[in-house]
Design a protein around this motif. Sequence first.
Motif, mmCIF file in Angstrom:
data_model
loop_
_atom_site.group_PDB
_atom_site.id
_atom_site.type_symbol
_atom_site.label_atom_id
_atom_site.label_comp_id
_atom_site.label_asym_id
_atom_site.label_seq_id
_atom_site.Cartn_x
_atom_site.Cartn_y
_atom_site.Cartn_z
ATOM 1 N N HIS A 91 6.887 5.154 11.552
ATOM 2 C CA HIS A 91 6.024 4.054 11.096
ATOM 3 C C HIS A 91 6.562 2.741 11.654
ATOM 4 N N ASP A 150 7.177 -1.339 10.264
ATOM 5 C CA ASP A 150 7.129 -2.165 9.060
ATOM 6 C C ASP A 150 6.038 -3.211 9.264
ATOM 7 N N HIS A 168 9.931 3.460 13.831
ATOM 8 C CA HIS A 168 11.198 4.041 13.378
ATOM 9 C C HIS A 168 10.928 5.112 12.327
HETATM 10 FE FE LIG Z 1 10.580 0.960 7.886
#
Ligand SMILES: [Fe+2]
Length: 333
Positions: free
Chosen positions: A189, A191, A245
Amino acid sequence: MASAPVIDVGPLLLDADADAAAVESAVAQVGAACREWGFFQAVGHGVPDALLARFNAQARAFFSAPASVKRAVFRSADNPRGYFDDELTKRRRDWKEGFDYGGPEGNPVDGENRWPDPDALPRFRETLTQYFDAMVGLASALTAAVARSLGLDPGALAGALGRRHASLLRLNHYPECPNPEGNLGVSPHKDVGMLTLLLQDDVGGLQVEHGGEWVDIPPIEGAYVVNVGDMMQVFSNDAICSPVHRVVPPREGSRYSAPFFYNPAHDTVCEPIASVADPKATVLYRPFTWAEFIGKRLAGNLEDLGEEVQIAHYRVQSAPGTQASELRSQQVC
Ligand SMILES: [Fe+2]
Ligand SMILES: O=C(O)CCC(=O)C(=O)O
């Protein structure tokens, strides 16, 4: 194999008494790390050891508390802050449990803080609140450095976030996983906020996608893992990309981590800062508010609602007078 750089951010701190050359050097290192990796590890960050020790102890105490203490603060659709063990990342269930809290003012979009029974955890609320304030200070200093690395005023990005930023702190506990190949602590994903400051213990498992491979972000004692999020990508008009990540769960023992997500205010209009975009370049995103974006995203954390909202949905498909090929050549993320 190369890894994300380790940077002494001491000269960038708000109360630092550093000479101009040291500041310039740290700004340049932060800028290069954000462009090349989207990740770096920050040492010299000034967060007191005693606060870190108290915070880590409280996080562990919370996860070891009886299930009834945790269940009493279980998050809900109408208030997504609190305890959870049912997180979906990219529509897959994570191998972890967590606890989310934010600043003292609650709000209708991402909820109000829920605190566990003070008889069970008497120092929890006070310690986590102090830690949150320390993260706001560090995140704003690092955001100012990123702004400078983009040729902006130090306050330009923090100013874009608005004063009532809707930042969030998450405690993560990844229990021992007998089959780490078949499970992920957190699926791949990006952030969503501006900047994430992550405290991790010495177990490891965080990986960033870099050059087509998964590269470990190894634990470094006393360091924060810093990564940029989607809003940095939007505000910087793709000058800085939000990195993918994931977390591989531990085969033996537990892992603890705590990301602080530095987010815009709900009414912040997220769009490229005009002066970052080369005057001849196309502005790559159309404006949207943080409340609109995060509201849709939070709904998908609790139940699988189909494809998640992405910043790609706000990409300009074709600006008036722009050839599609010209637009593509300006996108780097
Ligand atoms: Fe994350
Ligand atoms: O626990 C970690 O190392 C990272 C967690 C993470 O990527 C997240 O919560 O967004």
